[in-house]
Design a protein around this motif. Structure first.
Motif, PDB file in Angstrom:
ATOM      1  N   UNK A 131       1.412  -3.543  -8.014  1.00  0.00           N
ATOM      2  CA  UNK A 131       0.176  -2.910  -8.467  1.00  0.00           C
ATOM      3  C   UNK A 131       0.008  -3.158  -9.963  1.00  0.00           C
ATOM      4  N   UNK A 132      -1.129  -3.718 -10.344  1.00  0.00           N
ATOM      5  CA  UNK A 132      -1.426  -3.954 -11.755  1.00  0.00           C
ATOM      6  C   UNK A 132      -2.204  -2.797 -12.367  1.00  0.00           C
ATOM      7  N   UNK A 133      -3.075  -2.204 -11.569  1.00  0.00           N
ATOM      8  CA  UNK A 133      -3.906  -1.096 -12.048  1.00  0.00           C
ATOM      9  C   UNK A 133      -4.256  -0.235 -10.843  1.00  0.00           C
ATOM     10  N   UNK A 134      -3.717   0.973 -10.799  1.00  0.00           N
ATOM     11  CA  UNK A 134      -3.951   1.869  -9.667  1.00  0.00           C
ATOM     12  C   UNK A 134      -5.108   2.814  -9.864  1.00  0.00           C
ATOM     13  N   UNK A 135      -5.913   2.612 -10.904  1.00  0.00           N
ATOM     14  CA  UNK A 135      -7.039   3.499 -11.181  1.00  0.00           C
ATOM     15  C   UNK A 135      -8.163   3.353 -10.167  1.00  0.00           C
ATOM     16  N   UNK A 195      -8.764  -7.174  -3.963  1.00  0.00           N
ATOM     17  CA  UNK A 195      -8.024  -6.412  -4.976  1.00  0.00           C
ATOM     18  C   UNK A 195      -7.324  -7.347  -5.959  1.00  0.00           C
ATOM     19  N   UNK A 196      -6.849  -8.486  -5.462  1.00  0.00           N
ATOM     20  CA  UNK A 196      -6.228  -9.466  -6.352  1.00  0.00           C
ATOM     21  C   UNK A 196      -7.268 -10.102  -7.268  1.00  0.00           C
ATOM     22  N   UNK A 197      -8.457 -10.401  -6.720  1.00  0.00           N
ATOM     23  CA  UNK A 197      -9.529 -10.972  -7.528  1.00  0.00           C
ATOM     24  C   UNK A 197      -9.965 -10.007  -8.631  1.00  0.00           C
ATOM     25  N   UNK A 198      -9.901  -8.716  -8.326  1.00  0.00           N
ATOM     26  CA  UNK A 198     -10.278  -7.697  -9.308  1.00  0.00           C
ATOM     27  C   UNK A 198      -9.112  -7.303 -10.217  1.00  0.00           C
ATOM     28  N   UNK A 199      -8.009  -8.029 -10.066  1.00  0.00           N
ATOM     29  CA  UNK A 199      -6.815  -7.828 -10.893  1.00  0.00           C
ATOM     30  C   UNK A 199      -6.260  -6.405 -10.765  1.00  0.00           C
ATOM     31  N   UNK A 200      -6.295  -5.887  -9.559  1.00  0.00           N
ATOM     32  CA  UNK A 200      -5.701  -4.579  -9.278  1.00  0.00           C
ATOM     33  C   UNK A 200      -4.343  -4.716  -8.601  1.00  0.00           C
TER      34      UNK A 200
END
Length: 219
Positions: free
Chosen positions: A52-56, A36-41
């Motif tokens: 949380x950077x993006x909860x979508x 999730x960190x690698x995907x910038x979420x």
């Protein structure tokens, strides 16, 4: 496959034994956090708290579920969330490998009671391919990328790297040398700072778990 699925696959021996030890749920939570960190979420902020950077929706059910569960613990340190998330998603991750026909459940029984379940590998090719990639990095044949770096760091965190990379996979390297190489890679520059922080937090959580286990056994 997700990093957590690959970790679970290589962390299971061909005969179905768990190579990740008693901290399997903890390190699976770490694998999900890392992806999730690698995907910038997800991020780990300057106070080492989950953010949380993006909860979508991601479109990967297991990652979507992991993101929801980590988001429920936003503001906490990763070490306070990893084991809970890993416990919730360990069985769905195993079920995913079963659906892919990579492993199968094999109950271990005694006196008619199921004591535990082994997960023998059905198709060796996919597992061998991942282990082979890890071996080329550990032996220095190539540099780690985000996927191999994450897997090696996670395996190193639970002291499973020498078990996964059997002696024939790394000729001339002792277990100690494999561990030192794993430590070196886990501190490398193969991933963004947020991922490096997440891996460092996983190692902190692992040490805390080991210390807690030692205290419990001595009481």
């Amino acid at each position: 496959m997700l990093i957590a699925e690959e970790l679970l696959l290589v962390g299971t021996s061909p005969e179905g034994r768990n190579l990740l030890g008693s901290s399997r749920t903890l390190v699976l939570g770490g694998a999900l956090l890392t992806e999730l960190a690698l995907r910038e979420r997800l991020d780990v902020d300057g106070r080492k708290r989950l953010r949380v950077l993006d909860g979508g929706t991601i479109g990967e059910p297991l990652l979507d579920e992991a993101l929801v569960r980590f988001a429920e613990r936003e503001g906490k340190k990763p070490k306070d969330a990893l084991d809970r998330v890993g416990k919730k998603l360990q069985q769905p991750l195993l079920d995913s490998l079963v659906r892919r026909e990579l492993v199968r459940p094999e109950p271990v029984k005694a006196l008619g009671l199921t004591l535990t379940t082994r997960w023998p590998v059905l198709m060796s090719g996919p597992r061998d391919a991942v282990v082979g990639d890890l071996a080329t990095v550990v032996t220095g044949a190539r540099e780690p990328d985000s996927r191999t770096g994450a897997l090696i760091s996670l395996l190193h965190a639970v002291d499973a790297l020498p078990k996964v990379l059997t002696t024939e996979m790394r000729p001339g390297m002792t277990n100690g040398e494999v561990k030192r190489r794993g430590k070196e890679i886990s501190k490398g520059r193969w991933a963004p700072e947020a991922v490096a922080t997440a891996v460092a937090e996983l190692n902190t959580a692992m040490m805390a778990a080991v210390m807690a286990g030692g205290a419990a056994s001595s009481s």
